[in-house]
Design a protein around this motif. Sequence first.
Motif, PDB file in Angstrom:
ATOM      1  N   ILE A 183     -11.994  68.300 -30.987  1.00  0.00           N
ATOM      2  CA  ILE A 183     -12.647  69.583 -30.736  1.00  0.00           C
ATOM      3  C   ILE A 183     -12.189  70.092 -29.386  1.00  0.00           C
ATOM      4  CG2 ILE A 183     -14.849  70.785 -30.401  1.00  0.00           C
ATOM      5  CD1 ILE A 183     -16.179  68.637 -32.125  1.00  0.00           C
ATOM      6  N   SER A 184     -11.664  71.303 -29.327  1.00  0.00           N
ATOM      7  CA  SER A 184     -11.297  71.903 -28.041  1.00  0.00           C
ATOM      8  C   SER A 184     -12.153  73.142 -27.820  1.00  0.00           C
ATOM      9  CB  SER A 184      -9.811  72.276 -28.003  1.00  0.00           C
ATOM     10  OG  SER A 184      -9.516  73.309 -28.932  1.00  0.00           O
ATOM     11  N   VAL A 185     -12.425  73.421 -26.555  1.00  0.00           N
ATOM     12  CA  VAL A 185     -13.256  74.563 -26.172  1.00  0.00           C
ATOM     13  C   VAL A 185     -12.518  75.356 -25.106  1.00  0.00           C
ATOM     14  CG1 VAL A 185     -15.472  75.307 -25.242  1.00  0.00           C
ATOM     15  CG2 VAL A 185     -15.354  73.228 -26.642  1.00  0.00           C
ATOM     16  N   PHE A 186     -12.328  76.654 -25.370  1.00  0.00           N
ATOM     17  CA  PHE A 186     -11.646  77.552 -24.427  1.00  0.00           C
ATOM     18  C   PHE A 186     -12.652  78.650 -24.064  1.00  0.00           C
ATOM     19  CE2 PHE A 186      -7.075  79.165 -23.531  1.00  0.00           C
ATOM     20  CZ  PHE A 186      -7.486  79.721 -22.333  1.00  0.00           C
ATOM     21  N   LEU A 187     -13.205  78.566 -22.853  1.00  0.00           N
ATOM     22  CA  LEU A 187     -14.340  79.406 -22.466  1.00  0.00           C
ATOM     23  C   LEU A 187     -13.957  80.830 -22.081  1.00  0.00           C
ATOM     24  CD1 LEU A 187     -16.218  76.771 -20.307  1.00  0.00           C
ATOM     25  CD2 LEU A 187     -16.917  77.622 -22.553  1.00  0.00           C
ATOM     26  N   ASN A 188     -12.934  80.991 -21.262  1.00  0.00           N
ATOM     27  CA  ASN A 188     -12.571  82.304 -20.731  1.00  0.00           C
ATOM     28  C   ASN A 188     -11.268  82.168 -19.959  1.00  0.00           C
ATOM     29  OD1 ASN A 188     -13.462  81.188 -18.093  1.00  0.00           O
ATOM     30  ND2 ASN A 188     -15.513  81.597 -18.862  1.00  0.00           N
ATOM     31  N   LEU A 189     -10.708  83.308 -19.583  1.00  0.00           N
ATOM     32  CA  LEU A 189      -9.473  83.289 -18.806  1.00  0.00           C
ATOM     33  C   LEU A 189      -9.469  84.462 -17.836  1.00  0.00           C
ATOM     34  CD1 LEU A 189      -6.703  81.867 -18.451  1.00  0.00           C
ATOM     35  CD2 LEU A 189      -5.772  83.571 -20.021  1.00  0.00           C
ATOM     36  N   PHE A 190      -9.512  84.148 -16.554  1.00  0.00           N
ATOM     37  CA  PHE A 190      -9.451  85.149 -15.498  1.00  0.00           C
ATOM     38  C   PHE A 190      -8.251  84.858 -14.605  1.00  0.00           C
ATOM     39  CE2 PHE A 190     -14.081  84.471 -16.304  1.00  0.00           C
ATOM     40  CZ  PHE A 190     -14.314  85.672 -16.963  1.00  0.00           C
ATOM     41  N   GLU A 191      -7.894  85.798 -13.784  1.00  0.00           N
ATOM     42  CA  GLU A 191      -6.766  85.589 -12.877  1.00  0.00           C
ATOM     43  C   GLU A 191      -7.172  84.594 -11.795  1.00  0.00           C
ATOM     44  OE1 GLU A 191      -4.894  89.065 -11.401  1.00  0.00           O
ATOM     45  OE2 GLU A 191      -4.687  89.998 -13.371  1.00  0.00           O
ATOM     46  N   ALA A 192      -6.605  83.427 -11.851  1.00  0.00           N
ATOM     47  CA  ALA A 192      -6.906  82.364 -10.886  1.00  0.00           C
ATOM     48  C   ALA A 192      -5.717  81.420 -10.815  1.00  0.00           C
ATOM     49  CB  ALA A 192      -8.165  81.602 -11.300  1.00  0.00           C
ATOM     50  N   HIS A 193      -5.619  80.701  -9.711  1.00  0.00           N
ATOM     51  CA  HIS A 193      -4.565  79.694  -9.510  1.00  0.00           C
ATOM     52  C   HIS A 193      -3.165  80.263  -9.708  1.00  0.00           C
ATOM     53  CE1 HIS A 193      -7.787  76.820  -9.353  1.00  0.00           C
ATOM     54  NE2 HIS A 193      -8.130  77.037 -10.596  1.00  0.00           N
ATOM     55  N   LEU A 194      -2.992  81.547  -9.376  1.00  0.00           N
ATOM     56  CA  LEU A 194      -1.681  82.157  -9.564  1.00  0.00           C
ATOM     57  C   LEU A 194      -0.658  81.609  -8.573  1.00  0.00           C
ATOM     58  CD1 LEU A 194      -2.543  85.870 -10.396  1.00  0.00           C
ATOM     59  CD2 LEU A 194      -2.500  83.844 -11.871  1.00  0.00           C
ATOM     60  N   ASP A 195      -1.129  81.053  -7.446  1.00  0.00           N
ATOM     61  CA  ASP A 195      -0.207  80.423  -6.505  1.00  0.00           C
ATOM     62  C   ASP A 195       0.423  79.174  -7.116  1.00  0.00           C
ATOM     63  OD1 ASP A 195      -2.702  79.196  -6.545  1.00  0.00           O
ATOM     64  OD2 ASP A 195      -2.628  78.571  -4.454  1.00  0.00           O
ATOM     65  N   TYR A 196      -0.238  78.562  -8.081  1.00  0.00           N
ATOM     66  CA  TYR A 196       0.244  77.359  -8.759  1.00  0.00           C
ATOM     67  C   TYR A 196       1.063  77.732  -9.995  1.00  0.00           C
ATOM     68  CZ  TYR A 196      -0.077  72.569 -10.712  1.00  0.00           C
ATOM     69  OH  TYR A 196       0.200  71.323 -11.211  1.00  0.00           O
ATOM     70  N   HIS A 197       0.554  78.671 -10.788  1.00  0.00           N
ATOM     71  CA  HIS A 197       1.177  78.983 -12.075  1.00  0.00           C
ATOM     72  C   HIS A 197       2.156  80.156 -12.016  1.00  0.00           C
ATOM     73  CE1 HIS A 197      -1.235  76.143 -14.360  1.00  0.00           C
ATOM     74  NE2 HIS A 197      -2.299  76.563 -13.708  1.00  0.00           N
ATOM     75  N   GLY A 198       2.037  80.994 -11.003  1.00  0.00           N
ATOM     76  CA  GLY A 198       2.970  82.107 -10.862  1.00  0.00           C
ATOM     77  C   GLY A 198       2.519  83.399 -11.502  1.00  0.00           C
ATOM     78  N   SER A 199       1.862  83.325 -12.638  1.00  0.00           N
ATOM     79  CA  SER A 199       1.374  84.523 -13.323  1.00  0.00           C
ATOM     80  C   SER A 199       0.204  84.159 -14.212  1.00  0.00           C
ATOM     81  CB  SER A 199       2.487  85.162 -14.167  1.00  0.00           C
ATOM     82  OG  SER A 199       2.787  84.343 -15.287  1.00  0.00           O
ATOM     83  N   VAL A 200      -0.580  85.160 -14.601  1.00  0.00           N
ATOM     84  CA  VAL A 200      -1.720  84.899 -15.478  1.00  0.00           C
ATOM     85  C   VAL A 200      -1.238  84.470 -16.860  1.00  0.00           C
ATOM     86  CG1 VAL A 200      -1.987  87.280 -16.320  1.00  0.00           C
ATOM     87  CG2 VAL A 200      -3.987  85.770 -16.193  1.00  0.00           C
ATOM     88  N   ASP A 201      -0.055  84.919 -17.278  1.00  0.00           N
ATOM     89  CA  ASP A 201       0.485  84.497 -18.569  1.00  0.00           C
ATOM     90  C   ASP A 201       0.784  83.001 -18.572  1.00  0.00           C
ATOM     91  OD1 ASP A 201       0.315  87.004 -19.660  1.00  0.00           O
ATOM     92  OD2 ASP A 201       2.388  87.556 -19.222  1.00  0.00           O
ATOM     93  N   GLU A 202       1.407  82.517 -17.505  1.00  0.00           N
ATOM     94  CA  GLU A 202       1.706  81.084 -17.413  1.00  0.00           C
ATOM     95  C   GLU A 202       0.423  80.262 -17.289  1.00  0.00           C
ATOM     96  OE1 GLU A 202       4.654  79.548 -17.845  1.00  0.00           O
ATOM     97  OE2 GLU A 202       5.308  81.567 -18.424  1.00  0.00           O
ATOM     98  N   TYR A 203      -0.541  80.804 -16.566  1.00  0.00           N
ATOM     99  CA  TYR A 203      -1.850  80.159 -16.436  1.00  0.00           C
ATOM    100  C   TYR A 203      -2.503  80.025 -17.807  1.00  0.00           C
ATOM    101  CZ  TYR A 203      -6.792  79.799 -14.878  1.00  0.00           C
ATOM    102  OH  TYR A 203      -8.094  79.427 -14.667  1.00  0.00           O
ATOM    103  N   GLY A 204      -2.449  81.106 -18.585  1.00  0.00           N
ATOM    104  CA  GLY A 204      -3.032  81.088 -19.924  1.00  0.00           C
ATOM    105  C   GLY A 204      -2.328  80.093 -20.841  1.00  0.00           C
TER     106      GLY A 204
END
Length: 450
Positions: A183-204
């Motif tokens: 079972i996986s749970v995906f609660l929400n997605l906001f712009e965060a940790h962009l310094d790590y991932h580079g973009s919200v698309d990569e974060y997602g």
Amino acid sequence: MKNKEFFTGKNILIVGLAKSGFAAAKLLHSFGAHVTVNDRQPREGNAEAEMLEQIGISVECGGHPFSLLDDDIDFLVKNPGIPYENPLIAEAVKRKIPVYTEVEIAGLISEASIIAITGSNGKTTTTTLIGEMLKNSAKTPVVAGNIGTVFSEVAAKSTSDDILVAELSSFQLMGTEKFKPQISVFLNLFEAHLDYHGSVDEYGKAKAKITENQDKDDYVIYNADDERVTELMKHSKAKHIPFSVKRQLKEGAYIQESTLYFQDRKIIELKDIVLPGEHNLSNIMAAVAASMLAGASTEQIGKVLTTFAGVTHRLQYVCEVEGRRFYNDSKATNILATKAALSAFEKNVILLAGGLDRGNTFDDLIPSLKNVKVLVTFGQTAEKMADAGRQAGIETIKRADNVEEAVPVAYSHSKDGDVILLSPACASWDQYKTFEQRGDMFINSVHKLK
């Protein structure tokens, strides 16, 4: 424990001797792997390094030399906080050495079924709720991951009689290849940790790895009110279980006539839920869906929802003093989290806010301050926060040196029926080591009022 033989004889490099690295090193060594641990901290005073060396694990401290990759490394396990731009990690990727986090190990060895939870906000609350809701069910819930014990350490001890409930970050999920929760749970997605991932698309994309390997026999529970999450879920092969606070989704969790339902089954009336806030209602719906699918009873779920007042430092109800209700939301280290906290209360809020200055303004917070009657600021951002309060039309704005002083200041400007809320919208590091320490100081100061 499954798949121990997969690790036997493997050459494994562990980068980062934090809690997860230490646990993974001991575990893999016990499986018969040839383990080398690399940590940038010097050897002097490094107790964990000494402990690992005593059991025969090679430890390289004080830097990240590329020569560590020359010994036919089968795969590398990195601390989630180490970015992929780290020269050693980047070199490993260049050499096509697989780079994992210890979550991958946990998934491979666990005999227990797994519920995995991710999202930008609400992970800890949802994970805790699921753990509580599954008590007294057929399987024993064990909470792990970002809260509780290191995931792989728990997985090693689990049996088929357990069910692991794991909070997982995007950092952890990026380092997985075969990880497959039931079972996986995906609660929400906001712009965060962009310094790590580079973009919200990569974060997602990193978050969406939680369902990447799931199939038709698994479940993915997701927020149908979040367009980004819904779009990402189109690629999941698992059975889709949506939840929504806005629409009636008969295949998932929804609200109808002020009552929470799961797949047409009445769970609880909203007025009986103790945990405040619409954002927490989303967390609750996700937890209900996961718990019901995992075998929880409606009786246990109802018991939890009528008594659970929040995780410490996350919109946690502290107490009432002379008709004033105090809430500790020290975990609100960004504007988005504070906006969510403020939305939980209709009026008469006295807000305590401020902290580390990261160079941003608080313009985005202004619309959410409409229910704030008094603002008490502190920390490096005190003046910036006060400026946002003035723009929002708050007439009473006071400044305190720190949280401990802010509490009596707030109380002196309050009256019966008011909510006094610590929700800083800032990190704590200008004055406190952690947001937990900041929250504890708030709670102590509140109790002194008694």
